[in-house]
Structure formats: C-alpha cells, structure tokens
Enzyme design. Structure first.
Site, short mmCIF file in Angstrom:
data_model
loop_
_atom_site.label_atom_id
_atom_site.label_comp_id
_atom_site.label_asym_id
_atom_site.label_seq_id
_atom_site.Cartn_x
_atom_site.Cartn_y
_atom_site.Cartn_z
CG HIS A 296 -58.23 37.60 66.67
ND1 HIS A 296 -59.34 37.52 65.74
CD2 HIS A 296 -57.17 37.91 66.85
CE1 HIS A 296 -58.29 37.44 65.06
NE2 HIS A 296 -56.75 37.71 65.79
CB THR B 221 -62.45 33.02 58.29
OG1 THR B 221 -62.04 32.05 59.36
CG2 THR B 221 -61.16 34.36 58.35
CE LYS C 2 -61.47 28.64 56.47
NZ LYS C 2 -61.26 28.25 57.72
CE LYS D 163 -70.60 28.86 61.61
NZ LYS D 163 -69.88 29.89 61.54
NE ARG D 164 -64.26 29.45 68.07
CZ ARG D 164 -64.72 30.26 68.35
NH1 ARG D 164 -64.78 30.09 70.07
NH2 ARG D 164 -64.60 31.49 67.71
CE LYS E 185 -68.03 30.92 66.35
NZ LYS E 185 -67.74 31.38 64.77
C1 LIG Z 1 -62.45 28.66 58.56
C2 LIG Z 1 -62.26 27.93 60.04
C3 LIG Z 1 -62.51 28.82 61.38
C4 LIG Z 1 -63.62 29.36 61.52
O1 LIG Z 1 -64.88 29.44 61.22
P1 LIG Z 1 -66.08 30.73 61.33
O2 LIG Z 1 -67.04 29.90 60.93
O3 LIG Z 1 -65.10 31.67 60.77
O4 LIG Z 1 -65.90 30.66 62.87
C5 LIG Z 1 -62.90 27.39 62.09
N1 LIG Z 1 -62.38 26.04 62.02
C6 LIG Z 1 -61.51 25.82 61.36
C7 LIG Z 1 -60.81 24.40 61.09
C8 LIG Z 1 -61.52 26.84 59.86
O5 LIG Z 1 -61.00 26.32 58.82
#
Ligand SMILES: *Cc1c(COP(=O)(O)O)cnc(C)c1O
Length: 803
Positions: A353, A651, A655, A543-544, A549
């Site tokens: 990952h 991911t 979404k 996101k984190r 990022k």
């Molecule tokens: C989808 C998701 C992530 C991943 O987000 P990225 O933008 O790909 O880092 C992290 N946390 C939650 C709660 C998510 O639903």
C-alpha cells in the site's frame, strides 16, 4: 414484486414485537434509542438467517475460502447498509414513519465503527462487502479494538485526541464465539527435542473470536468479519485478590486488554512500539490458527490447504502470518521445511500500500527475537533459502542485501515487506502507477529474482455505500434516466454518456447536488454554527492529514485567492467554500500544525467582510466514514492533489467522481486511471509527473527561485510565515513555511502555479453551468469500473484462483 403495503405491515409487526420482547418496551413508552435497537434487531434476524444459509452452503460446496487479514476495517455504520442490501429500506422507513419516526434520525444513533485510519481500512471494508456481493465465501480477520481510531475534537484550532467509545452501548451486530479461542504465546524459549522443535512461550493470552455478519448486495450471501478479542488465561487471580493485591490480581487481564485497546494511528510512520508488534502477531496468529483448524477439521489433510484457502495480507501488518503458518506446518504438523514453504507460498499473497520508505515496516531484530523466538528462527531459515536462490540467479551483493529479510544497515531489523513478498505467490500494487513504481523502487531487486510475482489490482469502492446509500437522490435520478441495471453492474452507468449533453438531465443533476449541499450546510450550521451558501462551489479535501497529500498546497492557494479577491474586488469571482477534514497521527507534528493553520485561516477569512462571502473555509472535525457519506454527495470539486508518485491509489477520488464531483488532481495513483476513463476534458489535471518529481529531487531544484518567480506564491508563503494568520503566535508557521522554501520535498512551490491555474480553469468552467453538468455526468458515467466488485473479481481470478 411483493406488495409494499403488506411488506410495511410485516416489518411494522416485526419491529413492534422486537421492541416488546427483546428491548422490553411498550411502544407508547419507547424512547428513540429503544426504537433504534428494535430496528437493528429486527433486520439482524433476517441477516442471521441468510448468514446461516451462506455458511451451510459454503460447507456443502467445499470450495475455496478467502481469508482477508487486515489490521484495519473501517466499516462505519451498518444499519443502512444492511437494510439497503437486504432490500427493505423502503418498508422499514414507512413502518417507522407510522410511529412518527424518521429512519435517518435512528441511523444517526449508531456509532461509527472506526477500526481503521483511512484508505487501507476502508478498502478492507469495501472488499468485505464486495466479496459477499460476488458470492465468494470469505472471512475478514482483524482486531476488535475497544476504542479503535481516536475521536478528533478541535480545541482553539488544535486537534485533540479522545478515545472513541463506540462500544459504550454494546454492539448489536457482533456475536462472541467462545468456542473459537486460541492461545497466543509471546517470548520464552525454543528447545530442540530430537527432530522436533518446541517453543515454550513465557506468556500466553487467549484470543476469542467476535463475529459480525457482512451482507452482500441483494442479500445473496452473508460473510463473516471475525475480529479477535484478547483475554488473560486467568482473568482474576483470586489468591492475589484475597491477599489484598486488588490491582495485581487483575494485571494479566489489563495486559491482555492493552492488546486490543487502540489502533495505533501512526499509519505512515514507523510505529516503534513493542505493543504494535504484539498486536500484529496476536491477530495474525489467531487467524492462521483458525484457518488451519477449520481446514484440518473439514478436509483432514493439511497438504491440501492451498486448494481450500487463500490468505490475503492487507499490507505488511499481518506479514508475520507467513512465519506463523510455517511454524504450524513444520512444528505442529510435522511437514518438511520445503513442503511447508511450498504450501505457504501457494496459500498466501500480499498487497502493498505504500512506497514511503518510512512507512515500510521493520522491527528491531532483538525485539522480534525476544518476542517471537521461534519465528525468528523461521525467518532466518526462509532468508537462507531466498538468499541462496538470489545467489544462484547471479544477483550481486547489493541486490542480495536489498532482498534479505534482515536489514543489515546499522541496527539490524526484520523487514516485514520482504517476508510478505517472499512468503507468497502474488504481490500486488493498488493502482497502475503504484505497481510500476514498486517494480522500479522498493522491490526492484526482489522483482528481478521473482519477475512474475508483482501484479496490479487497481482499488475500487463499493457502489452500494458510496452511491446508493449515501446519495439516494442521485441513485433515483440515474434509475429514472437509464433504468436500474447499474445497481447490479456499475459499468452500466456508461449508458449515461449518451445523455451527457441533455440539458434537462443536467438541471435535475444540479437539483440533486443542490439538495445534498443544503443538507450538508444544515449539518454544518447545526454542529459548528457556521453558515454556508449552498450556491457556492463546494471545494472539498477530506482525507488523512499528511504532507504528501498536500493540504498545504490547497491552503497556500486559498491564501493567495484571498489576497486576489481583496486586491480585485471588481472581478467576477466564483463564490467558493473550501471544506477540509481529516485526522493527523498524534505524533505527526507538521500534520497537526496543518490542521491548526486551516483553522487559523478559516477564522481570519470567514470573519473578513471584504471577501463578502466569496470565500469561506471550514475544517469539519472528526472525519470518518459517516461524515464522508454526508460530504461526498455534496461536493462539486474533489481535491486529489498529492505529490505525484506518493499516493498509492486513493479511493476518495473514486467516491467523489461517482457522486458527480469534478476532480482537480495530479497524475498520481488512480487519478491517472480516472482521467483515462472520464477523458482529459472532464478532469482538471495539473502539475509535475512522478518522473519529474523524482528528477527534481535528485538535484538542481531550487524552491527559492520558484517562489521568487511567483508573486502570488511568495506573498502567500510570507503572509503565513510572518504570522498574518497567527497574530497570537507570529512564529507558529515559520518552520512549516521554511520547509517549502528550503527543500520543498513535497513540491508545493513547484506545483503552485500550475495548481492555481487549474483552479482558475475550474472557475471558468463553473461559470458555464451547462458544461459543468455535462462534465459531472461524464464522470458518473465512466467511473463504474472503480467498483470494488471489479477489483475483487480480479483478485479472485488472478490471485486466489477461484473458479
Ligand atoms: C475513502 C476514505 C478514505 C480514503 O481517502 P483518500 O482520499 O483516498 O485518502 C479515508 N477515510 C475515510 C473515512 C474514507 O471513507
């Protein structure tokens, strides 16, 4: 179609019955929480029936089972998922309405099961749902954290971490399986007894299974998420207690509890804690023992394990499972090392990952040896075999040093990625670029030795949670436009392409988006007291929080935009709301500072009458799955702006696109594949490529010159660095900005101008709403491929060899 009215009556009777007999409440006296419990228990009964059917079917068919080992499962709430996948949402909604209750309100009472950090944990949850949907017999294996991921509160702009007490009111979805318990040892010594080797652990805890049903779409199959709880063999030492040592009498149980207390949130840093290695071994060993026990019980012959079991390691956290399986095969089942190795490799596979060197797990050798002395011997034995193969293949000393399971540079360490790589038959990356970079960088030498082992499986998300459940408005609109086939096969969304230019459909899409934005604005007003204009462009980065990022790139551009709006108030600015959310690892200083900076910028801009509502900044606290489900359907613009080469897949990007947001992003991770599918004209791509980033990093890049050459960038950085947004502590961001000026590892300065230009292209496009809507439709239409159903089908065929 069964008659809806009779279905409503049946559901109503069921819920009222459960309310009486299992919650113990009369409907006239029942409180909201009682109804919530009754609703869950009522649907749970139906889920359990399918669960038992599925399990029976699995045993009868005797096929191969998939075991997904993951330190994290970010599953979120389960009520809506269960109702929707069982196809009973409508009747439940109406049955509750007859009692004056709103299903959505009840759903809010369910705690969000946050047993993960971010993308990796959410992927595991999406995979579990898709495995059930594809009718694949599968078990998820992980840890039942008592507190899980911390709850984030924002105090004066700073992140404060609080324990998440998601189990405080019990968990109606889980079932403890006391019959499935295993002893897990730590430490002690290994003695040779003739040919046999015996490990005498110094310490043992009991792992007990706690099962949660996972329902697939249309309730076809219900699989098991098996999370391990830890208990002392002797939870209360009565003699010590009676002798007056009340705390000491409980010490073993407290020690066992600590194994399952929290998830280490330090996801991208070397977690040096011994406890973390204990956690990894605890859940990996319990899972492998459970898998081997089940196989032997039903098949008899341990040698057929690879025909009946596929063990997928989600990152290296469960990599010690390789050594544990070897230990069981050799020490408990008496197989020869070579045969055991062949069985292990045929059974196990590993998903990588991250390429970040600091996130590649390794453990100090003395620690590993002290905690797992027998596994250390096995690691040495595997290593000797692998290195002999490498020598035979003609690899040089440097390559052999890189392949070794033991890092000999400085303090010796056990490399978990090398153990996972060599211990299985497949190593996959999670997006095309990431897989390519794996071959070129971290695993270059292992790839030379095993050139067919690395393969790509681009991530996906479940369209049930991330479209149908979180965005019923859009789901309804799509159904109206192209019929319901996309509900069972998201690639059918492509039928929308033919209608992308349809103005009436565009208007309806905009109306759905607007309603979602109003709902989010209401939520933010209620929870944070901040008013947002739902007609503004909602620009979202959730996101984190991590430097790669690049929330910082977004913030610097926000400050530059703020300056521009103030300097040129006469221009036709697009009103924007910049929405941020995300947790910072508690030990990650810069990430926490970025949260504070977001809040400092928000406070200043939101209170400035001279921007006249053209720009608002909001940091939504405690980002988790439920919040993502609320925010994503309301987003116009999705920020996917990582430094190229650093985001394995992402991911979140999938979404957002599925919910009709347009992406501004770099050529990184799955963004590249999203661009390939939606088309260059329907996405805002900017910035350096991974190759260009690598080139700049290898020398000759001077961020100072870049900053001097860009007025907007220079002014923004200097404003932040000199305390314009932190008058109470003018130096607060000096070092953070110096990071950009001095080395700019994450290429914030290098990408700034391209990013700012991209944002102005976004503005221009927003001003042509017909065009924007057509682009949004093209995104929805062409990202069906990013369903986790497709990803799982690829794993099943290429890695697990399921027929
Ligand atoms: C989808 C998701 C992530 C991943 O987000 P990225 O933008 O790909 O880092 C992290 N946390 C939650 C709660 C998510 O639903």
């Amino acid at each position: 179609m069964p008659d809806l009215n009779s279905a409503i009556q049946k559901t109503d009777a069921l819920i009222v019955d459960v309310l009486r007999h299992r919650v113990g409440k009369d409907e006239r006296a029942a409180k909201l929480h009682d109804w919530y419990k009754a609703a869950i228990l009522a649907i749970r009964d139906e889920v359990i029936d399918r669960w038992i059917d599925s399990t029976r079917r699995t045993y009868q068919q005797g096929g191969k089972r998939v075991y997904y080992l993951s330190m994290e499962f970010l599953i979120g709430r389960l009520l809506r998922d269960a109702l929707s996948n069982m196809g009973v949402t409508e009747q439940t909604q109406q049955a509750l309405a007859a009692h004056g209750l709103d299903l959505a309100t009840l759903e809010e009472l369910e705690p969000d099961a946050a047993l993960g950090n971010g993308g990796l944990g959410r992927l595991a949850a999406c995979f579990m749902e898709s495995l059930a949907t594809l009718d694949i017999p599968a078990y998820g294996y992980g840890i039942r954290y008592i507190n899980g991921m911390f709850r984030q509160r924002i105090d004066d702009g700073w992140q404060v971490e609080l324990p998440e007490t998601w189990l405080a009111h019990g968990n109606p979805w889980e079932f403890e399986r006391l019959e499935s318990s295993y002893r897990i040892g730590f430490g002690g010594e290994v003695v040779a007894d003739g040919d046999a080797v015996i490990w005498h652990p110094a310490e043992e805890v009991e792992a007990t299974a706690v099962d949660t049903p996972v329902v697939g779409w249309r309730g076809k199959r219900v699989n098991t998420l098996r999370l391990w709880d830890a208990n002392a063999l002797d939870p209360l030492k009565l003699d010590a207690f009676n002798a007056g040592d009340h705390a000491g009498a409980l010490a073993d149980q407290v020690r066992a509890d600590s194994l399952v207390r929290v998830l280490y949130p330090a996801d991208a840093h070397q977690a040096g804690q011994e406890l973390r290695l204990r956690q990894e071994y605890f859940f990996s060993a319990a899972s492998v023992q459970d898998i081997v026990r089940r196989h032997v019980q039903y098949e008899g012959d341990i040698r057929t394990l690879p025909d009946k079991a596929a063990i997928q390691l989600n990152d290296t956290h469960p990599a010690v499972a390789v050594a544990e399986l070897m230990r069981l095969l050799v020490d408990s089942h008496g197989l020869e090392f070579n045969e055991a190795w062949a069985i292990t490799q045929a059974t196990v596979s590993y998903t990588n990952h991250t390429l970040l060197p600091e996130a590649l797990e390794s453990w100090p050798l003395p620690l590993f040896e002290r905690l797992l002395p027998r596994h250390m011997q096995i690691v040495y034995a595997i290593n000797s075999r692998v290195l002999r193969e490498a020598r035979k293949a003609g690899l040089d000393d440097a390559a052999i040093a890189a392949i070794s399971l033991i890092d000999e540079n400085g303090e010796r360490r056990v490399r978990m990625a090398n153990l996972a790589f060599t211990g299985g038959h497949s190593v996959n990356g999670v997006a095309a670029l990431h897989t390519e970079l794996m071959k070129q960088t971290v695993f270059a030498d292992l790839h030379k030795l095993y050139p067919t082992r690395i393969n790509n499986k681009t991530n996906g998300v479940t369209p049930r949670r991330w479209l149908q459940q979180c965005n019923p408005g859009l789901t309804g609109l799509i159904t109206e436009a192209i019929g319901p086939a996309f509900l069972d096969d998201t690639t059918r969304l492509a039928d929308l392409n033919a209608m992308a230019g349809d103005a009436a459909l565009g208007e309806k899409l905009a109306a759905v988006k607007h309603a979602n934005k109003v709902a989010l604005a209401d939520h933010i007003r209620h929870t944070m007291g901040l008013r947002l204009d739902p007609d503004a462009l909602f620009d979202v980065q959730i996101k984190r929080i991590h430097e790669y990022k690049r929330q910082l790139l977004n913030l610097v551009e926000t400050v530059a935009l703020y300056d521009q709006i103030r300097s040129h108030p006469e221009r036709d600015w697009v009103p924007r709301v910049k929405i941020f959310g995300g947790k910072a690892a508690p030990s990650y200083h810069n990430a926490k500072l970025i949260i504070k900076l977001t809040n400092d910028i928000a406070r200043r801009i939101n209170a400035d009458p001279s921007v006249g509502g053209l720009l608002k900044v909001v940091f939504v606290p405690n980002y988790n799955v439920s919040l993502a489900e609320r925010i994503i359907p309301a987003a116009d613009l999705s920020e996917q702006i990582s430094t190229a080469g650093m985001e394995a897949s992402g991911t979140g990007n999938m979404k957002f696109a599925l919910n009709g947001a347009l992406t501004i992003g770099t050529l990184d991770g799955a963004n590249i594949e999203i661009k390939d599918r939606v088309g260059d004209d329907n996405i805002f791509i900017f910035g350096l490529t991974a190759e260009e980033v690598a080139q700049k990093r290898s020398g000759g890049y001077d961020p100072r010159a870049v900053i001097e050459g860009s007025r907007e960038l220079g002014q923004a950085i200097s404003a932040i660095a000199t305390g314009v947004f932190s008058p109470d502590d003018p130096n607060r961001y000096r070092d953070l900005m110096a990071g950009i000026t001095d080395h700019d590892w994450f290429m914030v300065a290098a990408d700034f101008d391209a990013y700012a230009q991209g944002q102005r292209a976004v503005d221009a496009c927003w001003n042509d709403q017909a065009r924007w809507r057509a682009m949004a439709l093209r995104n929805i239409a062409n990202v069906g491929w990013f369903s986790s159903d497709r990803t799982i089908a690829e794993y099943a065929k290429d890695i697990w060899n399921l027929t």
